[in-house]
Design a protein around this motif. Structure first.
Motif, PDB file in Angstrom:
ATOM      1  N   ASP A 166       0.818  -1.207   0.000  1.00  0.00           N
ATOM      2  CA  ASP A 166       0.000   0.000   0.000  1.00  0.00           C
ATOM      3  C   ASP A 166       0.850   1.253   0.000  1.00  0.00           C
ATOM      4  O   ASP A 166       0.316   2.350   0.174  1.00  0.00           O
ATOM      5  CB  ASP A 166      -0.930   0.007   1.225  1.00  0.00           C
ATOM      6  N   GLU A 174      -6.172   5.259  -2.011  1.00  0.00           N
ATOM      7  CA  GLU A 174      -6.708   6.468  -1.380  1.00  0.00           C
ATOM      8  C   GLU A 174      -8.230   6.510  -1.461  1.00  0.00           C
ATOM      9  O   GLU A 174      -8.903   6.911  -0.504  1.00  0.00           O
ATOM     10  CB  GLU A 174      -6.109   7.704  -2.046  1.00  0.00           C
ATOM     11  N   GLN A 219       7.733   6.186  -1.805  1.00  0.00           N
ATOM     12  CA  GLN A 219       6.562   6.247  -0.937  1.00  0.00           C
ATOM     13  C   GLN A 219       6.843   5.394   0.299  1.00  0.00           C
ATOM     14  O   GLN A 219       6.389   4.263   0.416  1.00  0.00           O
ATOM     15  CB  GLN A 219       5.315   5.744  -1.676  1.00  0.00           C
ATOM     16  N   ILE A 272      -1.881   3.718  -6.016  1.00  0.00           N
ATOM     17  CA  ILE A 272      -2.000   4.683  -4.919  1.00  0.00           C
ATOM     18  C   ILE A 272      -3.345   5.397  -4.975  1.00  0.00           C
ATOM     19  O   ILE A 272      -3.997   5.629  -3.946  1.00  0.00           O
ATOM     20  CB  ILE A 272      -0.838   5.694  -4.984  1.00  0.00           C
ATOM     21  N   LYS A 316       7.955  11.963  -3.293  1.00  0.00           N
ATOM     22  CA  LYS A 316       6.776  11.307  -3.864  1.00  0.00           C
ATOM     23  C   LYS A 316       6.801  11.379  -5.379  1.00  0.00           C
ATOM     24  O   LYS A 316       6.404  10.424  -6.059  1.00  0.00           O
ATOM     25  CB  LYS A 316       5.508  11.957  -3.324  1.00  0.00           C
ATOM     26  N   LEU A 357       0.552   4.493   2.797  1.00  0.00           N
ATOM     27  CA  LEU A 357      -0.276   5.679   2.631  1.00  0.00           C
ATOM     28  C   LEU A 357      -0.603   6.322   3.965  1.00  0.00           C
ATOM     29  O   LEU A 357      -0.658   7.534   4.087  1.00  0.00           O
ATOM     30  CB  LEU A 357      -1.576   5.295   1.906  1.00  0.00           C
ATOM     31  N   GLN A 372       2.078   2.177 -10.330  1.00  0.00           N
ATOM     32  CA  GLN A 372       2.155   2.630  -8.943  1.00  0.00           C
ATOM     33  C   GLN A 372       1.199   3.785  -8.676  1.00  0.00           C
ATOM     34  O   GLN A 372       0.524   3.819  -7.644  1.00  0.00           O
ATOM     35  CB  GLN A 372       3.583   3.046  -8.614  1.00  0.00           C
TER      36      GLN A 372
END
Length: 328
Positions: free
Chosen positions: A60, A229, A99, A225, A94, A63, A221
């Motif tokens: 993940d 989110e 990340q 992401i 970023k 995040l 990627q």
């Protein structure tokens, strides 16, 4: 102090090497202090402080990274106290695809370590015995170095170790943007095919991200992401705008705006994606034609610089030979 003197006497280190190491450390802290003075300080006091969230690293991309609080303790030695500076470096990390949790702290710590390691390695190489230098094949290079040259090399290595990671970060951001720009039309075509096959937009993005994980890991990627989110409860408009800001490419911003407008007005997303992918390819072709049209103009100056001396030599050589024969 006596123990330190005994250790130094036992190592038989030349005095100039010890002075050189001290000067290197002093110059490094001077550079670190100047860079800290130039950074703007965030004077806004915080009334509440939320504790950091402890969790593992997974697919993940971390995040949920917790609070980006002010540095405390030893972190104040190498992490800037300015919230704006930390946010800028975090945004650049970023954009480079990094990340991770505490990525800003790790970046500044890496700069600090490299600023020490490179000069220290050079000083240690100078302090090695002559037999060891011969075995390593560096005796010929090190023996010809004077005191002034050694000081210059140590300073250059310190500056390179401290500012080199920043240059590497900008280079990685530029390469990642180019990779995303090249792979975005293909990703939009696959997204259009998946939507026309009956998948929803979110499911189609997940499928495209999985399919392009090896061919285009950068865009995969970003899509992953974005979906994480959205699954975490973030608003769709905010998630798309954050993706556009994180990537920093005009095409991604246009893609986010096109999707949000289609979602707002109820138009066909598949048609919007098809038209947007076609426009991106046409725009890329126009940019290639523009570069090709600039080549003759750029080559004319080079050809003139290379050919004019030869032409002058060919034209004037017979005349010069005649003058030499007549007046020589």
């Amino acid at each position: 102090m006596e123990f330190i003197q005994n250790v130094l006497n036992g190592q038989d280190l030349p005095l100039q090497y010890l002075v050189l190491g001290g000067i290197a450390v002093s110059v490094f802290f001077v550079i670190l202090g100047i860079s800290g003075m130039t950074a703007t300080d965030d004077t806004a006091a915080r009334r509440m402080r939320v504790g950091s969230i402890s969790r593992g690293h997974g697919t993940d991309f971390d995040l949920i990274q917790g609070d980006d609080s002010d540095p405390h303790g030893l972190l104040k030695a190498f992490v800037p106290s300015s919230k704006r500076e930390r946010s800028r470096i975090g945004r650049m990390l970023k954009q480079a695809g990094i990340q991770r949790k505490h990525a800003v702290r790790s970046f500044y710590l890496f700069r600090l370590v490299m600023g020490f390691v490179l000069p220290a390695a050079f000083v240690m190489a100078l302090s090695l015995p002559l037999e060891t230098q011969v075995q390593l094949g560096i005796a010929g290079l090190l023996q010809s170095i004077t005191w002034v040259n050694a000081l210059q090399i140590v300073t250059a290595l310190m500056v390179t170790g401290f500012y080199g990671p920043a240059l590497w970060l900008r280079h990685r951001i530029r390469k990642r943007r180019q990779a995303i720009e090249h792979s975005l039309p293909n990703a939009l075509d696959l997204l259009q095919v998946a939507i026309e096959a009956g998948l929803g937009f979110d499911a189609a993005m997940v499928r495209v991200a999985n399919e392009m994980a090896h061919a285009a890991p950068e865009i995969s990627q970003e899509f992953t992401i974005l979906q994480l989110e959205l699954q975490a409860g973030k608003e769709r408009q905010a998630a798309f705008m954050d993706m556009a800001e994180r990537v920093g490419i005009d095409e991604v911003s246009s893609f986010a705006n096109a999707f949000l407008q289609s979602n707002q007005y109820g138009t066909s997303i598949s048609a919007s994606l098809r038209r947007f992918a076609t426009d991106m390819r046409i725009d890329r072709e126009l940019r290639a034609q523009e570069k090709a049209n600039r080549l003759p103009v750029q080559m004319s100056a080079v050809m003139a610089m290379c050919m004019m001396p030869v032409l002058l030599l060919i034209c004037l050589s017979p005349m010069v030979i005649r003058w030499i024969n007549m007046f020589g």
